[in-house]
Motif scaffolding. Sequence first.
Motif, short mmCIF file in Angstrom:
data_model
loop_
_atom_site.label_atom_id
_atom_site.label_comp_id
_atom_site.label_asym_id
_atom_site.label_seq_id
_atom_site.Cartn_x
_atom_site.Cartn_y
_atom_site.Cartn_z
N ILE A 177 0.85 -1.20 0.00
CA ILE A 177 0.00 0.00 0.00
C ILE A 177 0.88 1.24 0.00
CG2 ILE A 177 -1.73 1.32 1.29
CD1 ILE A 177 -2.73 -1.29 2.45
N LEU A 178 0.55 2.19 -0.89
CA LEU A 178 1.23 3.48 -0.91
C LEU A 178 0.21 4.59 -0.65
CD1 LEU A 178 3.66 3.30 -4.00
CD2 LEU A 178 4.18 2.86 -1.58
N VAL A 222 -3.34 3.57 -2.43
CA VAL A 222 -3.36 2.65 -3.56
C VAL A 222 -2.87 1.29 -3.10
CG1 VAL A 222 -2.51 2.22 -5.89
CG2 VAL A 222 -2.90 4.56 -5.13
N GLU A 223 -3.67 0.27 -3.40
CA GLU A 223 -3.31 -1.11 -3.06
C GLU A 223 -2.73 -1.81 -4.29
OE1 GLU A 223 -6.13 -3.22 -0.21
OE2 GLU A 223 -7.49 -1.81 -1.20
N ALA A 233 6.92 0.85 -7.35
CA ALA A 233 6.12 2.03 -7.73
C ALA A 233 6.66 3.31 -7.11
CB ALA A 233 4.66 1.83 -7.32
N MET A 234 7.51 3.19 -6.10
CA MET A 234 8.10 4.38 -5.50
C MET A 234 8.99 5.15 -6.49
SD MET A 234 7.15 5.07 -2.40
CE MET A 234 8.46 6.17 -1.89
N LYS A 235 9.29 4.55 -7.63
CA LYS A 235 10.05 5.26 -8.65
C LYS A 235 9.27 6.47 -9.18
CE LYS A 235 8.49 2.45 -12.60
NZ LYS A 235 7.86 3.52 -13.38
N ASN A 236 7.93 6.45 -8.96
CA ASN A 236 7.09 7.57 -9.40
C ASN A 236 7.03 8.70 -8.37
OD1 ASN A 236 6.58 5.94 -11.56
ND2 ASN A 236 4.37 5.87 -11.33
N ASP A 237 7.71 8.53 -7.25
CA ASP A 237 7.71 9.57 -6.22
C ASP A 237 8.22 10.88 -6.81
OD1 ASP A 237 7.56 10.76 -3.67
OD2 ASP A 237 9.66 10.27 -3.26
N PRO A 250 5.33 4.85 1.71
CA PRO A 250 4.89 3.50 2.08
C PRO A 250 3.85 3.59 3.20
CG PRO A 250 7.28 3.63 1.96
CD PRO A 250 6.77 5.03 1.88
N SER A 251 2.80 2.82 3.10
CA SER A 251 1.74 2.86 4.09
C SER A 251 1.34 1.44 4.48
CB SER A 251 0.54 3.64 3.53
OG SER A 251 -0.46 3.82 4.52
N HIS A 252 0.23 1.32 5.20
CA HIS A 252 -0.23 0.01 5.63
C HIS A 252 -1.75 0.05 5.81
CE1 HIS A 252 -0.35 1.95 9.60
NE2 HIS A 252 0.90 2.34 9.36
#
Length: 265
Positions: A177-178, A222-223, A233-237, A250-252
């Motif tokens: 999850i982000l 986003v899951e 997907a963190m490359k889109n940060d 990053p989330s949960h």
Amino acid sequence: MYRKRKYDGGNAREMGLKRNQSYAPGASLYGAMPGDPNMMYPTGAFGYPNQSPAFPVVRLRGLPFDCSENDVVDFFQGLDLIDILFVHKGGRFSGEAFCMLAYPVQVDFAVQRNRHNIGRRYIEVFRCKREDYYAAVAQEVSSGKVGGSSPRRTAPPPRPKPSADGSKDEHVVYTGILRMRGLPFSAGKEEIVDFFKDFELTEQRVHLVVNSDGRPSGEAFVEFNSSEDSKAAMKNDRMTLGSRYIELFPSHMKEMDEAMIRERL
């Protein structure tokens, strides 16, 4: 990067119909329901029968230095805001902003708010030239500001420093999850899926967060299919969506559930 688009023709109406409404659905100021083609080009005094419609952006000056996006939305209550760009000079908020409207005709109504107040300050509202708006967007992007974000918005936490092999801090935990922050008001699930087009993602796995009054908060969860996908997907940060830099964290599941519960309170 930001791509210049025209919003004074069919594209404007298409974006307006797809956006998240920032006010309760119902009759508009023009006697038409949202989505009615007549809302964009009405007949009568505010129509444009023999000339090109106005560029649908107005410029604000004199904003309080603690002004938030919600303050601007309230100031233009009854109008459809697509995006708000706060202008910074020398790293500080200048008290100016650009507001993109869903329909060219709404510029006429927006400028009627000239010298109305936000708090104790009266706000100047001007019509805006296309080139002035695009220049402001380019300036905000080049200066590294997060898409002309609200001066009240808190600064992002420091990013983990890369290790010798280029990977992120090994203590960061990815759960699949982000959390996204800095979304334009107009961003919907379709735009977020396209933002992560390199990954298998459906709209059902995108969760937009709204404020207690039902307006978009600029955040979403986003899951992804796996923790590996969310890490990749963190490359889109800090890539852009429209004119905004998007921050990813990053989330949960617990954080996402708590955000969704607060939305319903």
